[in-house]
Write an enzyme that holds these catalytic residues in place. Structure first.
Site, mmCIF file in Angstrom:
data_model
loop_
_atom_site.group_PDB
_atom_site.id
_atom_site.type_symbol
_atom_site.label_atom_id
_atom_site.label_comp_id
_atom_site.label_asym_id
_atom_site.label_seq_id
_atom_site.Cartn_x
_atom_site.Cartn_y
_atom_site.Cartn_z
ATOM 1 N N ARG A 1 9.000 10.154 -16.191
ATOM 2 C CA ARG A 1 8.016 10.260 -15.106
ATOM 3 C C ARG A 1 8.216 11.621 -14.440
ATOM 4 N NH1 ARG A 1 8.349 5.747 -10.397
ATOM 5 N NH2 ARG A 1 10.308 6.827 -9.967
ATOM 6 N N ASN B 1 7.833 1.411 -7.605
ATOM 7 C CA ASN B 1 9.298 1.326 -7.648
ATOM 8 C C ASN B 1 9.770 0.282 -8.654
ATOM 9 O OD1 ASN B 1 8.825 1.955 -4.332
ATOM 10 N ND2 ASN B 1 10.139 3.294 -5.514
ATOM 11 N N LYS C 1 10.508 14.430 5.348
ATOM 12 C CA LYS C 1 11.834 13.957 5.796
ATOM 13 C C LYS C 1 12.686 15.147 6.214
ATOM 14 C CE LYS C 1 10.985 9.645 5.229
ATOM 15 N NZ LYS C 1 10.723 8.830 6.404
ATOM 16 N N TYR D 1 6.162 14.218 0.514
ATOM 17 C CA TYR D 1 6.904 13.135 1.181
ATOM 18 C C TYR D 1 8.313 13.601 1.536
ATOM 19 C CZ TYR D 1 9.837 9.020 1.698
ATOM 20 O OH TYR D 1 10.765 8.118 2.165
ATOM 21 N N PHE E 1 19.441 5.379 0.219
ATOM 22 C CA PHE E 1 19.340 5.521 -1.228
ATOM 23 C C PHE E 1 18.232 4.561 -1.703
ATOM 24 C CE2 PHE E 1 22.094 8.919 -2.449
ATOM 25 C CZ PHE E 1 22.507 9.298 -1.185
ATOM 26 N N LYS F 1 5.220 6.394 2.513
ATOM 27 C CA LYS F 1 6.422 6.583 1.677
ATOM 28 C C LYS F 1 6.165 6.721 0.176
ATOM 29 C CE LYS F 1 7.294 1.696 0.961
ATOM 30 N NZ LYS F 1 8.254 0.639 0.772
ATOM 31 N N ILE G 1 11.858 -2.390 5.318
ATOM 32 C CA ILE G 1 13.197 -2.179 5.890
ATOM 33 C C ILE G 1 13.196 -2.540 7.381
ATOM 34 C CG2 ILE G 1 15.085 -0.521 6.178
ATOM 35 C CD1 ILE G 1 13.747 1.148 3.897
ATOM 36 N N ASP H 1 11.073 12.944 -11.603
ATOM 37 C CA ASP H 1 12.300 12.131 -11.530
ATOM 38 C C ASP H 1 13.533 12.971 -11.821
ATOM 39 O OD1 ASP H 1 11.227 9.727 -10.831
ATOM 40 O OD2 ASP H 1 11.337 8.809 -12.824
ATOM 41 N N SER I 1 15.927 10.041 3.842
ATOM 42 C CA SER I 1 15.973 9.588 2.455
ATOM 43 C C SER I 1 16.886 10.482 1.631
ATOM 44 C CB SER I 1 14.552 9.647 1.893
ATOM 45 O OG SER I 1 14.577 9.543 0.494
HETATM 46 P P1 NAD Z 1 6.998 0.157 4.633
HETATM 47 O O1 NAD Z 1 5.731 0.816 4.232
HETATM 48 O O2 NAD Z 1 7.250 -1.218 4.147
HETATM 49 O O3 NAD Z 1 7.159 0.164 6.224
HETATM 50 C C1 NAD Z 1 6.618 1.185 7.017
HETATM 51 C C2 NAD Z 1 5.860 0.508 8.144
HETATM 52 O O4 NAD Z 1 5.335 1.535 9.000
HETATM 53 C C3 NAD Z 1 4.682 -0.327 7.662
HETATM 54 O O5 NAD Z 1 4.767 -1.602 8.282
HETATM 55 C C4 NAD Z 1 3.449 0.442 8.128
HETATM 56 O O6 NAD Z 1 2.391 -0.431 8.470
HETATM 57 C C5 NAD Z 1 3.992 1.190 9.336
HETATM 58 N N1 NAD Z 1 3.320 2.472 9.652
HETATM 59 C C6 NAD Z 1 3.094 3.533 8.846
HETATM 60 N N2 NAD Z 1 2.495 4.516 9.539
HETATM 61 C C7 NAD Z 1 2.352 4.069 10.815
HETATM 62 C C8 NAD Z 1 1.826 4.612 12.023
HETATM 63 N N3 NAD Z 1 1.285 5.837 12.055
HETATM 64 N N4 NAD Z 1 1.859 3.871 13.137
HETATM 65 C C9 NAD Z 1 2.399 2.620 13.143
HETATM 66 N N5 NAD Z 1 2.900 2.053 12.036
HETATM 67 C C10 NAD Z 1 2.886 2.760 10.892
HETATM 68 O O7 NAD Z 1 8.192 1.146 4.181
HETATM 69 P P2 NAD Z 1 9.764 0.895 4.149
HETATM 70 O O8 NAD Z 1 10.175 0.842 2.721
HETATM 71 O O9 NAD Z 1 10.135 -0.193 5.071
HETATM 72 O O10 NAD Z 1 10.259 2.293 4.722
HETATM 73 C C11 NAD Z 1 10.558 2.486 6.087
HETATM 74 C C12 NAD Z 1 10.991 3.932 6.302
HETATM 75 O O11 NAD Z 1 12.111 4.208 5.448
HETATM 76 C C13 NAD Z 1 9.930 4.958 5.949
HETATM 77 O O12 NAD Z 1 9.990 6.014 6.878
HETATM 78 C C14 NAD Z 1 10.350 5.448 4.579
HETATM 79 O O13 NAD Z 1 9.928 6.760 4.316
HETATM 80 C C15 NAD Z 1 11.863 5.368 4.695
HETATM 81 N N6 NAD Z 1 12.536 5.246 3.404
HETATM 82 C C16 NAD Z 1 12.189 4.223 2.554
HETATM 83 C C17 NAD Z 1 12.805 4.120 1.318
HETATM 84 C C18 NAD Z 1 12.416 3.021 0.360
HETATM 85 O O14 NAD Z 1 12.729 3.136 -0.830
HETATM 86 N N7 NAD Z 1 11.774 1.956 0.786
HETATM 87 C C19 NAD Z 1 13.785 5.058 0.939
HETATM 88 C C20 NAD Z 1 14.114 6.073 1.825
HETATM 89 C C21 NAD Z 1 13.483 6.161 3.061
HETATM 90 N N1 UDP Z 2 11.534 3.456 -13.191
HETATM 91 C C1 UDP Z 2 11.114 2.992 -14.434
HETATM 92 N N2 UDP Z 2 9.971 2.256 -14.484
HETATM 93 C C2 UDP Z 2 9.228 1.957 -13.394
HETATM 94 C C3 UDP Z 2 9.661 2.420 -12.121
HETATM 95 C C4 UDP Z 2 10.813 3.178 -12.076
HETATM 96 O O1 UDP Z 2 11.762 3.248 -15.442
HETATM 97 O O2 UDP Z 2 8.187 1.289 -13.511
HETATM 98 C C5 UDP Z 2 12.787 4.231 -13.096
HETATM 99 C C6 UDP Z 2 12.639 5.630 -12.522
HETATM 100 O O3 UDP Z 2 12.354 6.550 -13.529
HETATM 101 C C7 UDP Z 2 14.026 5.852 -11.865
HETATM 102 C C8 UDP Z 2 14.428 4.437 -11.416
HETATM 103 O O4 UDP Z 2 13.638 3.533 -12.196
HETATM 104 O O5 UDP Z 2 14.954 6.299 -12.834
HETATM 105 C C9 UDP Z 2 14.169 4.159 -9.932
HETATM 106 O O6 UDP Z 2 12.810 4.473 -9.643
HETATM 107 P P1 UDP Z 2 12.163 4.121 -8.216
HETATM 108 O O7 UDP Z 2 10.749 4.598 -8.257
HETATM 109 O O8 UDP Z 2 12.387 2.692 -7.906
HETATM 110 O O9 UDP Z 2 13.038 4.969 -7.196
HETATM 111 P P2 UDP Z 2 13.220 6.566 -7.042
HETATM 112 O O10 UDP Z 2 12.886 7.223 -8.318
HETATM 113 O O11 UDP Z 2 12.313 6.932 -5.936
HETATM 114 O O12 UDP Z 2 14.650 6.752 -6.703
#
Ligand code: NAD
Ligand code: UDP
Length: 331
Positions: free
Chosen positions: A289, A198, A152, A148, A177, A84, A12, A292, A124
């Site tokens: 899972r 995911n 948050k 986790y 989301f 994460k 992100i 979930d 999140s």
């Molecule tokens: P990501 O793992 O791709 O990015 C996180 C980055 O942070 C990585 O580049 C990692 O190297 C760096 N990092 C981790 N710990 C560190 C530290 N101590 N010092 C410096 N760098 C560090 O994850 P993402 O999907 O881009 O998520 C970004 C943020 O969004 C996270 O805080 C995550 O919890 C939050 N978030 C993600 C999702 C999702 O589904 N991807 C959903 C909700 C919230």
């Molecule tokens: N899911 C699935 N098979 C997979 C991974 C995820 O059926 O291999 C389903 C999971 O049960 C959920 C949805 O896909 O209903 C999204 O899951 P994900 O892990 O991507 O996100 P989160 O559950 O953290 O929202």
């Protein structure tokens, strides 16, 4: 603005750096690359044609973080850096609590010390737990089912208390989301290490022949087709949400859901992927899972009302761009 983006080499964060640079902001990235690659920083420059400053540091390391604040006139911080993976957080709770909350505290402390007034935090939808959908920002937070999620909730609380005690400090807590997709160039995207947890990266790896079939975790949920429902949001829309939140951030604490407001089931996502890309995704229904919930989608009205932001890209765009990025990995 000069914006410090922690975790800016991640999924992100990298898309947000692109959007920030394209909007005319200057970017300083701090990332220890524990879940990303330095190549991504080069790709951000390639996409935007702009420079950025990159520090490979751990944002829990006090001396290094101070050095960045002391060296640059920073206007705002966007804090993405963190661990994460939900399952991993159950196995390694201390690593998760330490990395995700110490980083938040240290960055907030530096902001106060160096007069940085704007802070945006990656929260999140997991903080809503088993509330009733659609999730609204006014809902009481329920205990998260895993460490986790707790990191948050705790980080949000730390930032709320800090803002309350320091009225000039402006905080935006953005509750994401399900971010999926990739930049339309196919140059940056999500590349999880090992077998993906995911759904979308699992689907793209099945489509690419790296994995045999998708396991769908349960078809007996109280949802229209029995499979889990989530609010998938294109990562570029999410990135744009950050720039809107930053541009309009004022004193106090502001909480926004960043989602589309629409739920999509696992089976609907599989069908959309097949339609968008003309590829079959073999699947099998397996048992649920652990941990979930049936449905998770946003009430997205507040971000629209207050930030003028809504997600513009649909499920087909998300599937097309995720596949474009997956293909770029093997070419
Ligand atoms: P990501 O793992 O791709 O990015 C996180 C980055 O942070 C990585 O580049 C990692 O190297 C760096 N990092 C981790 N710990 C560190 C530290 N101590 N010092 C410096 N760098 C560090 O994850 P993402 O999907 O881009 O998520 C970004 C943020 O969004 C996270 O805080 C995550 O919890 C939050 N978030 C993600 C999702 C999702 O589904 N991807 C959903 C909700 C919230
Ligand atoms: N899911 C699935 N098979 C997979 C991974 C995820 O059926 O291999 C389903 C999971 O049960 C959920 C949805 O896909 O209903 C999204 O899951 P994900 O892990 O991507 O996100 P989160 O559950 O953290 O929202």
């Amino acid at each position: 603005m000069n914006v410090l983006v922690t975790g800016g080499a991640g999924f992100i964060g990298s898309h947000t750096c692109v959007t920030l640079l394209q909007a005319g902001h200057a970017v300083i990235v701090a990332d220890n690359l524990c879940n990303s690659k330095s190549e991504t920083v080069e790709k951000i420059k390639l996409i935007t044609g702009k420079e950025l400053i990159f520090y490979q540091i751990d944002v829990t390391a006090e001396t290094e973080v101070h050095r960045i604040f002391a060296s640059h006139p920073i206007d705002g911080v966007i804090h993405f850096a963190g661990f994460k993976a939900v399952c991993e957080s159950v196995e390694k709770p201390l690593a998760y609590y330490y990395n995700n909350t110490v980083s938040t505290m240290l960055l907030a402390k530096c902001c106060l010390q160096y007069g940085v007034k704007k802070f945006i935090f990656s929260s999140s939808a997991t903080v809503y737990g088993e509330n009733r959908v659609p999730f609204a920002e006014t809902m009481e937070l329920l205990p998260a089912a895993n460490p986790y999620g707790e990191t948050k909730v705790i980080s949000e609380r730390i930032l709320k208390d800090t803002a309350r005690a320091n009225p000039a400090f402006a905080v935006s807590l953005l509750r994401y989301f399900n971010p999926v997709g990739a930049h339309e160039s196919g140059l940056i995207g999500e590349s999880p290490q090992g077998i993906p947890n995911n759904l979308m990266p699992y689907i793209t790896q099945v489509a690419a022949g790296k994995l045999e079939k998708l396991n769908i975790f349960g078809d007996d949920y109280p949802t229209p087709d029995g499979t889990g429902v989530r609010d998938y949001i294109h990562v570029t829309d999410l990135a744009e949400g950050h720039v809107s939140a930053l541009d309009q951030l004022s004193e106090g604490v502001h909480i926004y859901n960043l989602g589309t407001g629409a739920g999509t089931s696992v089976l609907q996502l599989v069908k959309a992927f097949e339609e968008a890309n003309g590829i079959k995704v073999p699947y099998e229904i397996v048992s649920r899972r652990a941990g979930d919930i049936a449905s998770c989608y946003a009430d997205a009205a507040k971000a629209k009302r207050e930030l003028g932001w809504t997600a513009k890209r649909g499920i087909i765009d998300m599937c097309r761009d995720a596949w474009l990025f997956e293909k770029s990995l093997s070419s």
